[in-house]
Design an enzyme around this catalytic site. Sequence first.
Site, PDB file in Angstrom:
ATOM      1  N   CYS A 195       0.968  -1.072   0.180  1.00 35.49           N
ATOM      2  CA  CYS A 195       0.019  -0.199  -0.009  1.00 35.49           C
ATOM      3  C   CYS A 195       0.872   1.377  -0.042  1.00 35.49           C
ATOM      4  CB  CYS A 195      -1.044   0.004   1.132  1.00 35.49           C
ATOM      5  SG  CYS A 195      -2.134  -1.263   1.214  1.00 35.49           S
ATOM      6  N   CYS A 202       0.249  10.005   7.095  1.00 31.34           N
ATOM      7  CA  CYS A 202       1.211   9.605   7.789  1.00 31.34           C
ATOM      8  C   CYS A 202       1.259   9.823   9.476  1.00 31.34           C
ATOM      9  CB  CYS A 202       2.578  10.413   7.237  1.00 31.34           C
ATOM     10  SG  CYS A 202       3.011  10.139   5.698  1.00 31.34           S
TER      11      CYS A 202
END
Length: 279
Positions: free
Chosen positions: A35, A106
């Site tokens: 991913c 993130c």
Amino acid sequence: MWEYTKKVRDLFLHPKNVGEIENPDAVGEVGSIICGDALKLTLRVDKDTGIIVDAKFQTFGCASAIASSSALTELVKGKTLDEALKISNKDIADFLGGLPEEKMHCSVMGQEALTAAIADYRGEAPAREPGERVVCKCFEVTEEKIRKVIIENRLTTVEEVTNYTKAGGGCGTCIPDIQAILKSIWALKPLPEKPKKPGRLTNLQKIALIQDVIEREIRPRLQADNGDIDLIDVEGPRVIVALRAMCVGCPMGGITIKGIEEKLRELVSSDIIVEAKTE
Ligand code: FES
């Protein structure tokens, strides 16, 4: 080209706490290389105090992933496990002086790794239960994760959900599902402008969000102790609830109400006052 803060650039070029703790007390692994992002967090925990005394990370990802992971390890060190659990993806982004919107996923990955590591330490079930509905197959993003990130970050558009979770950023077939989830949370059509501050929630949004937090965050915990809760009314900052089942007459009722208030302040609005309806 992304606009990175000085802190992100510093931690990308000189990351702190890189590596893996030998024989760690807790491990949290999230994402997958397929991913595009993956993070492994290892923790050393003082068993007497429950304080995280060391944290290290290994990540496969971009500058933001490295900086976010490094920030996470700095944030958790010296905290108890309960304190660490309160760290949100926003705290990680704030520590960095902000992240580009497109890179907020993130910070979400960091928060997920931390939750997974603490669950591992406590011997709890992994965050993703078998059979949980995967909404975005390209990036293996579950409905539970999408709902959590929407509520915690007050996201209102598919583009924002993609920025924070990657869901919808591949083939796009999951976009109608993401729109349906957004609509079910905010109960508005068309979707509103993103409220920048909790205070800008309309009353309808606020009630929908309170109900959603009760259903997903509060009720399951009470039911685990044979208790329950109903939302009775919302009047400005006052949220009136009724404790049910084993919560009725419980000597810990005051603490329960305080915990509910804290959760609603965290996820809905910082001025909320929770009151128990007496019957
Ligand atoms: S299934 Fe979500 S982008 Fe392909």
